[in-house]
Motif scaffolding. Structure first.
Motif, PDB file in Angstrom:
ATOM      1  N   ALA A  27      93.082 -20.212  53.748  1.00  0.00           N
ATOM      2  CA  ALA A  27      92.321 -21.027  54.704  1.00  0.00           C
ATOM      3  C   ALA A  27      92.313 -22.493  54.280  1.00  0.00           C
ATOM      4  O   ALA A  27      92.480 -23.395  55.109  1.00  0.00           O
ATOM      5  CB  ALA A  27      90.891 -20.491  54.804  1.00  0.00           C
ATOM      6  N   ALA A  28      92.136 -22.724  52.989  1.00  0.00           N
ATOM      7  CA  ALA A  28      92.076 -24.099  52.484  1.00  0.00           C
ATOM      8  C   ALA A  28      93.421 -24.805  52.627  1.00  0.00           C
ATOM      9  O   ALA A  28      93.487 -25.977  53.013  1.00  0.00           O
ATOM     10  CB  ALA A  28      91.626 -24.092  51.024  1.00  0.00           C
ATOM     11  N   LEU A  29      94.491 -24.095  52.313  1.00  0.00           N
ATOM     12  CA  LEU A  29      95.815 -24.720  52.383  1.00  0.00           C
ATOM     13  C   LEU A  29      96.181 -25.089  53.825  1.00  0.00           C
ATOM     14  O   LEU A  29      96.865 -26.082  54.072  1.00  0.00           O
ATOM     15  CB  LEU A  29      96.869 -23.778  51.793  1.00  0.00           C
ATOM     16  CG  LEU A  29      98.153 -24.445  51.297  1.00  0.00           C
ATOM     17  CD1 LEU A  29      97.872 -25.359  50.113  1.00  0.00           C
ATOM     18  CD2 LEU A  29      99.181 -23.400  50.890  1.00  0.00           C
ATOM     19  N   PHE A  30      95.681 -24.305  54.776  1.00  0.00           N
ATOM     20  CA  PHE A  30      95.997 -24.544  56.190  1.00  0.00           C
ATOM     21  C   PHE A  30      94.877 -25.294  56.930  1.00  0.00           C
ATOM     22  O   PHE A  30      94.923 -25.405  58.151  1.00  0.00           O
ATOM     23  CB  PHE A  30      96.237 -23.207  56.904  1.00  0.00           C
ATOM     24  CG  PHE A  30      97.634 -22.665  56.743  1.00  0.00           C
ATOM     25  CD1 PHE A  30      98.729 -23.415  57.133  1.00  0.00           C
ATOM     26  CD2 PHE A  30      97.850 -21.398  56.226  1.00  0.00           C
ATOM     27  CE1 PHE A  30     100.027 -22.915  57.007  1.00  0.00           C
ATOM     28  CE2 PHE A  30      99.137 -20.886  56.094  1.00  0.00           C
ATOM     29  CZ  PHE A  30     100.228 -21.653  56.485  1.00  0.00           C
ATOM     30  N   HIS A  31      93.880 -25.809  56.201  1.00  0.00           N
ATOM     31  CA  HIS A  31      92.709 -26.361  56.897  1.00  0.00           C
ATOM     32  C   HIS A  31      93.069 -27.530  57.809  1.00  0.00           C
ATOM     33  O   HIS A  31      92.450 -27.727  58.850  1.00  0.00           O
ATOM     34  CB  HIS A  31      91.630 -26.780  55.881  1.00  0.00           C
ATOM     35  CG  HIS A  31      91.887 -28.086  55.203  1.00  0.00           C
ATOM     36  ND1 HIS A  31      92.826 -28.234  54.199  1.00  0.00           N
ATOM     37  CD2 HIS A  31      91.343 -29.320  55.386  1.00  0.00           C
ATOM     38  CE1 HIS A  31      92.838 -29.488  53.793  1.00  0.00           C
ATOM     39  NE2 HIS A  31      91.950 -30.176  54.489  1.00  0.00           N
ATOM     40  N   ASP A  32      94.075 -28.308  57.432  1.00  0.00           N
ATOM     41  CA  ASP A  32      94.464 -29.484  58.223  1.00  0.00           C
ATOM     42  C   ASP A  32      95.772 -29.276  58.981  1.00  0.00           C
ATOM     43  O   ASP A  32      96.419 -30.247  59.377  1.00  0.00           O
ATOM     44  CB  ASP A  32      94.613 -30.705  57.304  1.00  0.00           C
ATOM     45  CG  ASP A  32      93.337 -31.542  57.232  1.00  0.00           C
ATOM     46  OD1 ASP A  32      92.444 -31.340  58.078  1.00  0.00           O
ATOM     47  OD2 ASP A  32      93.237 -32.386  56.321  1.00  0.00           O
ATOM     48  N   VAL A  33      96.154 -28.017  59.181  1.00  0.00           N
ATOM     49  CA  VAL A  33      97.456 -27.758  59.802  1.00  0.00           C
ATOM     50  C   VAL A  33      97.528 -28.352  61.212  1.00  0.00           C
ATOM     51  O   VAL A  33      98.610 -28.689  61.710  1.00  0.00           O
ATOM     52  CB  VAL A  33      97.755 -26.238  59.815  1.00  0.00           C
ATOM     53  CG1 VAL A  33      96.869 -25.500  60.815  1.00  0.00           C
ATOM     54  CG2 VAL A  33      99.228 -25.975  60.095  1.00  0.00           C
ATOM     55  N   GLY A  34      96.374 -28.529  61.850  1.00  0.00           N
ATOM     56  CA  GLY A  34      96.365 -29.125  63.188  1.00  0.00           C
ATOM     57  C   GLY A  34      96.884 -30.550  63.209  1.00  0.00           C
ATOM     58  O   GLY A  34      97.338 -31.045  64.256  1.00  0.00           O
ATOM     59  N   LYS A  35      96.844 -31.223  62.059  1.00  0.00           N
ATOM     60  CA  LYS A  35      97.349 -32.602  62.005  1.00  0.00           C
ATOM     61  C   LYS A  35      98.864 -32.658  62.195  1.00  0.00           C
ATOM     62  O   LYS A  35      99.413 -33.732  62.450  1.00  0.00           O
ATOM     63  CB  LYS A  35      96.956 -33.256  60.679  1.00  0.00           C
ATOM     64  CG  LYS A  35      95.476 -33.613  60.606  1.00  0.00           C
ATOM     65  CD  LYS A  35      95.131 -34.359  59.324  1.00  0.00           C
ATOM     66  CE  LYS A  35      93.659 -34.763  59.310  1.00  0.00           C
ATOM     67  NZ  LYS A  35      93.284 -35.453  58.063  1.00  0.00           N
ATOM     68  N   SER A  36      99.510 -31.503  62.058  1.00  0.00           N
ATOM     69  CA  SER A  36     100.959 -31.485  62.303  1.00  0.00           C
ATOM     70  C   SER A  36     101.264 -31.731  63.780  1.00  0.00           C
ATOM     71  O   SER A  36     102.396 -32.034  64.147  1.00  0.00           O
ATOM     72  CB  SER A  36     101.557 -30.142  61.863  1.00  0.00           C
ATOM     73  OG  SER A  36     101.003 -29.078  62.626  1.00  0.00           O
ATOM     74  N   ARG A  37     100.238 -31.595  64.623  1.00  0.00           N
ATOM     75  CA  ARG A  37     100.409 -31.851  66.058  1.00  0.00           C
ATOM     76  C   ARG A  37      99.859 -33.220  66.467  1.00  0.00           C
ATOM     77  O   ARG A  37      99.856 -33.556  67.652  1.00  0.00           O
ATOM     78  CB  ARG A  37      99.707 -30.756  66.866  1.00  0.00           C
ATOM     79  CG  ARG A  37     100.330 -29.381  66.703  1.00  0.00           C
ATOM     80  CD  ARG A  37      99.794 -28.436  67.759  1.00  0.00           C
ATOM     81  NE  ARG A  37     100.427 -27.125  67.699  1.00  0.00           N
ATOM     82  CZ  ARG A  37     100.311 -26.211  68.660  1.00  0.00           C
ATOM     83  NH1 ARG A  37      99.602 -26.476  69.739  1.00  0.00           N
ATOM     84  NH2 ARG A  37     100.894 -25.043  68.535  1.00  0.00           N
ATOM     85  N   VAL A  38      99.369 -33.957  65.497  1.00  0.00           N
ATOM     86  CA  VAL A  38      98.881 -35.312  65.770  1.00  0.00           C
ATOM     87  C   VAL A  38     100.043 -36.281  65.565  1.00  0.00           C
ATOM     88  O   VAL A  38     100.747 -36.197  64.552  1.00  0.00           O
ATOM     89  CB  VAL A  38      97.707 -35.674  64.829  1.00  0.00           C
ATOM     90  CG1 VAL A  38      97.292 -37.133  65.001  1.00  0.00           C
ATOM     91  CG2 VAL A  38      96.524 -34.748  65.089  1.00  0.00           C
ATOM     92  N   PRO A  39     100.283 -37.200  66.499  1.00  0.00           N
ATOM     93  CA  PRO A  39     101.394 -38.147  66.347  1.00  0.00           C
ATOM     94  C   PRO A  39     101.302 -38.913  65.024  1.00  0.00           C
ATOM     95  O   PRO A  39     100.209 -39.318  64.606  1.00  0.00           O
ATOM     96  CB  PRO A  39     101.221 -39.094  67.540  1.00  0.00           C
ATOM     97  CG  PRO A  39     100.450 -38.301  68.551  1.00  0.00           C
ATOM     98  CD  PRO A  39      99.552 -37.399  67.763  1.00  0.00           C
ATOM     99  N   LEU A  40     102.439 -39.100  64.372  1.00  0.00           N
ATOM    100  CA  LEU A  40     102.464 -39.770  63.069  1.00  0.00           C
ATOM    101  C   LEU A  40     101.922 -41.192  63.146  1.00  0.00           C
ATOM    102  O   LEU A  40     101.318 -41.684  62.191  1.00  0.00           O
ATOM    103  CB  LEU A  40     103.894 -39.780  62.513  1.00  0.00           C
ATOM    104  CG  LEU A  40     104.424 -38.430  62.004  1.00  0.00           C
ATOM    105  CD1 LEU A  40     105.890 -38.547  61.613  1.00  0.00           C
ATOM    106  CD2 LEU A  40     103.601 -37.938  60.813  1.00  0.00           C
TER     107      LEU A  40
END
Length: 491
Positions: free
Chosen positions: A272-285
């Motif tokens: 859970a911790a390692l993937f906590h910010d995985v949603g940022k992969s869909r945020v434009p760079l």
């Protein structure tokens, strides 16, 4: 012809054999009477006749040893006991006494006991009583030093205790553990980078690799927490997204362990911790890496990353291997305990314990790291102070307190100035919460400003012969001022 010459002198070998023979016999006898005195004092009051006899026997046996040897050193090394460098043989007759004394010495953190000529029965009685008391106390690296101070305070001037010697094997084992921690950290960052980039590019992510990385982190935290937590000081500006995820995973697992989670629960928490910010992969760079403040629209996009994380985890091939809690954490980790964070909750809810843990780990690592929009990181002690004192930050105070107990009020990697004018880097927190302000530090600069590498470790909770603390932290400082790169001392 006999009797004509001078008497033959014993050879060195014969002398050694004779001395060893005496020490083996007298040493075994000493351990047996020490064990008897210890057991008697544990079972009966001091005035009991059996206790008095045991102390008499201990005093007599000690005197017999000292009459011959002048001083006695009882040293613990591995599974063996040595008296004046002579290893004592273990047999069925003395197994109970040997095992018990070994256990007591270990529980007290003692590597050696020294007894000098002049010791009397009263001092031996105080020594045995203190052993009994300290063996029952909770484990602490300062136990042996506290015991030594108590002996001194009690007027016991002919008995001293020392911590275990660090052998070459210990040093080699420590280096092996550090190397293992570095491998685990590097692999975890590489796997995280691969997965996040795969998601960003719309490719299939290898969840099994992540699972193996998390298992390695959990195993490392359980076996050698200090080495792995130390590596969280590797603040790579260019790789922030990936090192941050790994750091949050390490802090979360270590904190979960502190809170009593099982190994399987730690695996779930780590995922859970390692993937906590995985949603940022869909945020434009361009939004993610923007320097300066975000516009209202950009902030709205950034605030979408928690629920985007849930969608991303659902969309991962093999998401069945990602615990349901991982999706909850991705969604909740910015909500705050009073639900004033984001995403906004339509109805009241209690945040998951996993979300509370990850929120603390995430907040601490983010605030203490240089990023595109935070070029000057905040000093770790100030971050902890803010997390603890400011309820608007939205952290669970129980979790924050546990985190402070875990990493200390001066977290690993904090650069400090001591009252000796030396500069040091915090190496590890003191496990004794009564000495939370006295961590183990690595001295990296002399009072004159000369840098040392790798420097040397100093336990700030250790007292000198007079009972004073030789070194005390005066203040936290910026390592950059002294040309110190903190991570150099952890790799």
């Amino acid at each position: 012809m006999s009797g004509g010459g001078p008497p033959r002198q014993a050879s060195i070998a014969e002398t050694i054999q004779t001395t060893d023979g005496f020490l083996r016999h007298a040493g075994r006898e000493f351990l047996v009477v020490l064990y008897t005195a210890f057991r008697s004092l544990k079972l009966y009051p001091i005035e009991n006749a059996q206790v008095q006899k045991a102390l008499d026997d201990l005093a007599a046996t000690t005197k017999h040893l000292l009459d011959v040897e002048k001083e006695v050193e009882l040293r613990l090394q591995g599974e063996f006991l040595f008296v004046n460098a002579t290893r004592l043989r273990l047999d069925l007759d003395n197994y109970a006494s040997f095992s018990h004394i070994l256990g007591v010495l270990r529980q007290c953190g003692i590597g050696a006991v020294r007894i000098d000529e002049g010791v009397d029965r009263k001092q031996l009685q105080i020594f045995v009583s203190l052993l009994l008391s300290y063996a029952a106390k909770e484990a602490s690296p300062n136990k042996v030093f506290e015991l030594g101070q108590k002996l001194s305070d009690g007027g016991v001037s002919f008995i001293s205790v020392e911590p275990p010697l660090e052998t070459e094997e210990d040093v080699e084992e420590e280096e092996r553990q550090k190397e293992a921690a570095k491998r685990t950290y590097a692999r975890s960052v590489a796997v995280t980078k691969e997965v996040i980039n795969s998601i960003r590019m719309g490719r299939t992510a290898n969840v099994k690799k992540v699972k193996r990385a998390v298992q390695a982190i959990v195993d490392q935290v359980l076996n050698n927490e200090a080495s792995l937590v130390g590596l969280t000081t590797l603040r790579d500006y260019d790789e922030y997204t990936f090192t941050h995820s790994v750091n949050v995973c390490i802090f979360s697992v270590a904190l979960g362990r502190k809170l009593g989670l099982t190994k399987l629960q730690l695996y779930d928490l780590g995922m859970a911790a390692l993937f906590h910010d995985v949603g940022k992969s869909r945020v434009p760079l361009e939004v993610l890496n923007k320097q300066g403040g975000l516009t209202d629209e950009e902030w709205r996009i950034m605030q979408a990353h928690p629920w985007l994380g849930v969608l991303t985890l659902f969309g991962l091939r093999g998401y069945g291997e990602i615990p349901y809690r991982g999706m909850i954490v991705a969604y909740e980790h910015h909500m705050k305990v009073d639900l004033t964070g984001y995403p906004k909750s339509l109805r009241g809810r209690d945040l998951s314990i996993y979300s509370k843990i990850v929120a603390v780990a995430d907040g601490f690592d983010a605030a203490t790291t240089r990023r595109v929009y935070q070029t000057v990181p905040i000093q770790p002690d100030q971050v902890l102070k803010e997390m603890w004192e400011n309820p608007r930050r939205g952290y669970d105070p129980v979790i924050v307190k546990a985190f402070i107990n875990l990493i200390g009020i001066y977290p690993v990697g904090t650069c400090v100035i001591l009252d000796t004018y030396e500069v040091a880097i915090v190496h590890s927190a003191n496990p004794d919460v009564s000495h939370v302000h006295r961590p183990v530090v690595r001295i990296v600069a002399s009072p004159e400003g000369a840098l040392h590498h790798p420097g040397f470790l100093a336990d700030l909770a250790q007292r000198d012969a007079q009972g004073n603390f030789p070194r005390t932290i005066v203040k936290v400082t910026d390592p950059v001022k002294y040309g110190i790169n903190v991570s150099d001392y952890f790799v």
